[in-house]
Write a protein that holds these residues in place. Sequence first.
Motif, mmCIF file in Angstrom:
data_model
loop_
_atom_site.group_PDB
_atom_site.id
_atom_site.type_symbol
_atom_site.label_atom_id
_atom_site.label_comp_id
_atom_site.label_asym_id
_atom_site.label_seq_id
_atom_site.Cartn_x
_atom_site.Cartn_y
_atom_site.Cartn_z
ATOM 1 N N VAL A 295 12.682 27.452 20.500
ATOM 2 C CA VAL A 295 13.997 27.353 20.060
ATOM 3 C C VAL A 295 15.243 27.977 20.843
ATOM 4 O O VAL A 295 15.042 29.411 20.925
ATOM 5 N N ASP A 296 16.157 27.444 21.401
ATOM 6 C CA ASP A 296 17.211 27.929 22.317
ATOM 7 C C ASP A 296 18.381 27.904 21.478
ATOM 8 O O ASP A 296 18.871 27.044 21.054
ATOM 9 N N LYS A 297 18.865 29.206 21.310
ATOM 10 C CA LYS A 297 20.197 29.507 20.601
ATOM 11 C C LYS A 297 21.154 30.397 21.332
ATOM 12 O O LYS A 297 20.820 31.502 21.164
ATOM 13 N N GLU A 298 21.841 30.007 22.379
ATOM 14 C CA GLU A 298 22.690 30.800 23.186
ATOM 15 C C GLU A 298 23.940 30.245 23.313
ATOM 16 O O GLU A 298 24.280 29.233 23.107
ATOM 17 N N PRO A 299 24.786 31.215 24.045
ATOM 18 C CA PRO A 299 26.191 30.574 24.329
ATOM 19 C C PRO A 299 26.157 29.366 25.232
ATOM 20 O O PRO A 299 26.915 28.521 25.090
ATOM 21 N N ILE A 300 25.270 29.285 26.321
ATOM 22 C CA ILE A 300 24.711 28.111 26.917
ATOM 23 C C ILE A 300 23.384 27.789 26.972
ATOM 24 O O ILE A 300 22.590 28.817 26.969
ATOM 25 N N PHE A 301 23.057 26.714 27.362
ATOM 26 C CA PHE A 301 21.691 26.360 27.552
ATOM 27 C C PHE A 301 21.049 27.191 29.038
ATOM 28 O O PHE A 301 21.954 27.257 29.710
ATOM 29 N N TYR A 302 19.966 27.194 29.212
ATOM 30 C CA TYR A 302 19.293 27.582 30.401
ATOM 31 C C TYR A 302 19.886 26.853 31.496
ATOM 32 O O TYR A 302 19.510 25.538 31.494
#
Length: 280
Positions: free
Chosen positions: A20-27
């Motif tokens: 699960v990725d939850k960041e200002p932007i994706f990698y």
Amino acid sequence: MKVFPFKIPKPLDEHLIVQVDKEPIFYNKLHQHEEIQISYIVNGNGKLLVGDSIHQFSTGDIYVIGSNLPHVFKSIPGQIDAHMITVFFTKKSFGAVFFNLPYFKDLGDFFANATGGFKITSNQKQIAQQLIEIQSNQKLKLFISFLELIEELSKATTEPLSTFIYSKTLSSTEGERLQDIFDFVFKNFQQPISLDEIAKMACMTPNAFCRFFKQRTDKTFFQFLIELRVAHACQLLISNKELTVNMIAELSGFNSISNFNKKFKKIKGITPTQYQQSIL
């Protein structure tokens, strides 16, 4: 961490990874990995570069990206974090012959289509719910849920992402050079970019640069640049209805409305105005 190859972190005894990725932007680094990737965009929008193609991604989209297929999700920063649920696995995750068993005969098209990647265009709500629920599953339940997910994906209608198939992984040096090129273009595509300028940025002669780019993307640099500009124009046509077509052409890096209309229709098959009307 090197751009190529990208290693999916996993415990030694795990064959199926849910991330699960939850960041200002994706990698946002161009990368490739052995695992097949199933991704659900819970929140976020931007451009997806995969293989030889550029696409827009937005909330609700579901993608399958094949083994060793270079890709990057370039997010548009907004008021909410980018949020993506991804399942990683290989065709050999459960043994070399597992998916060759007669029980999985109907999955042949899934793996064939995954090679170049595809976007799900039907039954998105059910598949999205499966991906949401799979986050909390463990061991046997996770395995069963995964098989149900693959079955549902194999029955859905799809849209191919890329036609250029990579037969080998790119070297770290090649990957880093491509990453530098893509980063420069994503930051400057709205401005004129000459061949001499981009070749100099890549520390290559123009001829060497053209060969390098074509061999690794299956298209010329200017084909790539035009596709990126058209993809950006599509996002503006969808999300900024107050902008005129002339304004969108300029904001997307085209120096004339006639050239914009010509290039847009060649790639999308319809004019910018028709495209905007088709999504209203």
